[in-house]
Design an enzyme around this catalytic site. Structure first.
Site, PDB file in Angstrom:
ATOM      1  N   CYS A 113       0.764  -1.246  -0.074  1.00  0.00           N
ATOM      2  CA  CYS A 113      -0.034   0.085  -0.001  1.00  0.00           C
ATOM      3  C   CYS A 113       0.784   1.244   0.033  1.00  0.00           C
ATOM      4  CB  CYS A 113      -0.960  -0.184   1.088  1.00  0.00           C
ATOM      5  SG  CYS A 113      -1.871  -1.489   1.025  1.00  0.00           S
ATOM      6  N   HIS A 359      -9.309   2.244  -2.951  1.00  0.00           N
ATOM      7  CA  HIS A 359      -7.882   2.348  -2.518  1.00  0.00           C
ATOM      8  C   HIS A 359      -7.250   1.143  -3.382  1.00  0.00           C
ATOM      9  CE1 HIS A 359      -3.882   1.188  -0.477  1.00  0.00           C
ATOM     10  NE2 HIS A 359      -4.658   0.465  -0.005  1.00  0.00           N
ATOM     11  N   CYS A 389      -0.738   2.095   6.485  1.00  0.00           N
ATOM     12  CA  CYS A 389      -0.253   0.965   7.014  1.00  0.00           C
ATOM     13  C   CYS A 389       0.012  -0.110   5.922  1.00  0.00           C
ATOM     14  CB  CYS A 389      -1.156   0.218   7.821  1.00  0.00           C
ATOM     15  SG  CYS A 389      -2.981   0.073   6.788  1.00  0.00           S
ATOM     16  N   GLY A 391       0.542  -3.833   4.051  1.00  0.00           N
ATOM     17  CA  GLY A 391       0.408  -5.543   4.201  1.00  0.00           C
ATOM     18  C   GLY A 391       1.494  -6.189   4.799  1.00  0.00           C
TER      19      GLY A 391
END
Ligand SMILES: *[C@@H]1O[C@H](CO)[C@@H](O)[C@H](O)[C@H]1NC(C)=O
Ligand SMILES: *[C@@H]1O[C@H](CO)[C@@H](O)[C@H](O)[C@H]1NC(C)=O
Length: 406
Positions: A113, A359, A389, A391
């Site tokens: 991300c 997203h 954050c 993954g």
């Protein structure tokens, strides 16, 4: 944990303190262009059949046309993208087809991300190191055509409990955060509603026009998002069923997890000296970034560590920052981060976030910078911090100074 991470934020040559950060020096890394494509709802929306190479190609072409930069003067390109197969070939082909000459190199970066923010960081670092004068940083994802593949590792590796956890679906980590950090259900839906309401309002006011560059694909022009749902209320949110009924509190729904979407975004970076020499508009100054790791199970809490680490690195307090763009992977982790960081919600995602806007993984890191800089310009404010954050249990943050005049 916080003090351990913050104390390791050792940086001897980065600017520290507000006046140093606001200073203008010829060797500053500056952003001269920051735009995004509209986003499309995954599998149903306007970009559902558009591959990553096609999206990038359209974005490169539109950006070159608008900025009139000479593509032969680009020294390097970095593209953040997560799930398409052969991302480097797709990116290289897109750049060549957009008229960027073959002597201009390109790379891709994948830190899930944060990939888009990592592309910006990679280009900024290579400018700082004197290897690049003019660079492009992009982020792109087609969640429609390239959904998250199930990660596979060997059984012997997965025996390690943290290794096992780092492979789990993101929805599981959302439930782990909701359960362990006791974020009340009511609160989670409230945060989701804030995102939907703000994005709906911004769409209605045409706010996103400032940051979107229309792209042309197969004769169609795409210029507005089709992701934001206009009718979201507390009642409609609480009526949704859990999408992960087998885990934890089973509290994550389609209404309070990040939406799934397709899109791309791009920044042009160079030195201040070069921007001035070439007569390029300066939109922002790049200041720095920070990356942290956390327990994979609680992936979503990472901004709580990434943001203080970054602020301590640059010698600022959270109050010095005018605007935060923090990724809303899930309402559970977002609510926890906002309250744990103690930042007023008025300063965070004023136009909504990924819960409403969606997203597209590789895009988001650039989109948050694009959206944040456009908002600072509208408000005539200075400092943007963006964070997300990541993954497998990480977090990233970046800081930028608005230099665009209203
Ligand atoms: C969304 O925006 C429209 C236009 O401003 C408004 O009429 C509508 O009430 C909004 N919907 C919600 C749920 O806030
Ligand atoms: C999502 O929405 C459901 C239904 O309203 C709610 O019970 C839950 O707490 C919310 N979960 C998260 C993770 O935001």
């Amino acid at each position: 944990m916080l003090s351990r991470i913050a104390s390791r934020a050792a940086s001897t040559h980065a600017p520290r303190g507000l006046s140093a950060i606001l200073q203008k020096n010829p060797d500053d890394v500056v952003i001269t262009f920051a735009k995004r494509t509209p986003v499309g709802r995954a599998r149903k929306g306007q970009l559902k059949d558009v591959s990553v190479d096609e999206m990038l190609h359209a974005l490169f072409k539109a950006s070159l046309q608008e900025t009139k930069i000479d593509p032969a003067k680009i020294d390097d390109i970095c593209v953040g993208t997560c799930h398409p197969p052969s991302p480097l070939y797709a990116s290289r082909a897109a750049a060549l087809a957009a008229g960027i000459p073959s002597h201009v190199p390109i790379s891709t970066v994948n830190r899930l991300c944060s990939s888009g923010l990592m592309a910006i960081r990679n280009v900024a670092h290579s400018i700082k190191a004197g290897e690049t004068t003019l660079g492009l940083a992009a982020g792109v994802e087609s969640m429609s055509l390239n959904p998250r593949p199930t990660p596979e590792v060997s059984a012997s590796v997965a025996e390690n409990p943290e290794a096992h956890d780092c492979l789990q679906p993101m929805g599981w980590t959302s439930e782990m955060v909701a359960e362990t950090y006791k974020v009340s259900r009511q609160k989670q839906d409230e945060y989701a509603l804030i995102s939907h309401t703000r994005a709906n309002e911004s769409i209605a006011k045409g706010i996103f026009k400032d940051e979107i560059i229309p792209i042309s694909i197969r004769g169609n022009i795409f210029s507005t998002d089709d992701t934001v749902r206009p009718g979201v209320t507390m009642e409609s949110l609480s009526g949704l069923k859990s999408v992960f009924p087998n885990w934890g509190e089973a509290s994550t729904t389609a209404g309070n997890a990040s939406g799934v979407g397709d899109g791309a975004a791009l920044c042009i970076l160079t030195t201040r000296a070069n921007a001035e020499q070439e007569g390029m508009d300066i939109v922002a100054k790049w200041v720095g970034s920070a990356i942290v790791g956390v327990e994979p199970k609680y992936m979503g809490i990472a901004p709580v560590y990434a943001i203080p680490k970054l602020l301590s690195q640059v010698g600022l307090t959270k109050e010095d920052v005018d605007l935060y763009e923090i990724n809303e992977a899930f309402a559970s982790q977002f609510a926890y981060c906002v309250e744990e960081l103690g930042i007023p919600i008025e300063k965070i995602n004023p136009n909504g976030g990924s819960i409403a806007v969606t997203h597209p993984l590789g895009m988001t890191g650039v989109r948050q910078v694009v959206t944040g800089l456009a908002e600072l310009k509208r408000k005539d404010q200075k400092l943007l911090v963006t964070s997300m954050c990541i993954g497998s249990g990480m977090g990233a943050a970046g800081i930028f100074v608005n230099e665009a005049r209203r």
